[in-house]
Design a protein around this motif. Structure first.
Motif, PDB file in Angstrom:
ATOM      1  N   LYS A   3      37.599  60.344  17.207  1.00 37.89           N
ATOM      2  CA  LYS A   3      37.716  61.484  16.307  1.00 37.89           C
ATOM      3  C   LYS A   3      36.357  61.829  15.711  1.00 37.89           C
ATOM      4  O   LYS A   3      35.523  60.961  15.490  1.00 37.89           O
ATOM      5  CB  LYS A   3      38.716  61.160  15.201  1.00 37.89           C
ATOM      6  N   ASP A  49      47.386  54.415  15.606  1.00 40.16           N
ATOM      7  CA  ASP A  49      47.978  55.617  15.020  1.00 40.16           C
ATOM      8  C   ASP A  49      47.048  56.178  13.941  1.00 40.16           C
ATOM      9  O   ASP A  49      45.997  55.617  13.656  1.00 40.16           O
ATOM     10  CB  ASP A  49      49.364  55.310  14.446  1.00 40.16           C
ATOM     11  N   GLU A  50      47.454  57.280  13.367  1.00 37.39           N
ATOM     12  CA  GLU A  50      46.646  57.951  12.344  1.00 37.39           C
ATOM     13  C   GLU A  50      46.466  57.092  11.092  1.00 37.39           C
ATOM     14  O   GLU A  50      45.433  57.153  10.439  1.00 37.39           O
ATOM     15  CB  GLU A  50      47.275  59.299  11.968  1.00 37.39           C
TER      16      GLU A  50
END
Length: 75
Positions: A3, A49-50
């Motif tokens: 990200k 995961d986030e």
């Protein structure tokens, strides 16, 4: 998970290099890079995961503010 984030108030190229080195030492981070010219942080992490990624970004924020108190990772 990979990200990219914008960094606000990044004022020093030397500090950016120190931040990058510090973030690369965080558990779960495979590779982090900071571009001073574009004020961007790229994190490649072992986050399933986030929520796991958010914990890594919180730790990265602590590293950033240890070098520049006004520097902020924009999510």
């Amino acid at each position: 998970m990979r990200k990219s984030f914008k960094l606000e108030n990044l004022d020093c190229a030397n500090c950016a290099a120190k931040m990058e080195a510090g973030i690369n030492e965080l558990p779960g981070v495979n590779k982090a890079s900071i571009s001073f010219m574009t004020s961007k942080l790229m994190i490649d992490a072992d986050a399933a995961d986030e929520e796991a990624l958010a914990a890594i970004v919180d730790a990265a924020q602590a590293v950033c503010t240890s070098y520049e108190k006004d520097c902020r990772i924009v999510r």
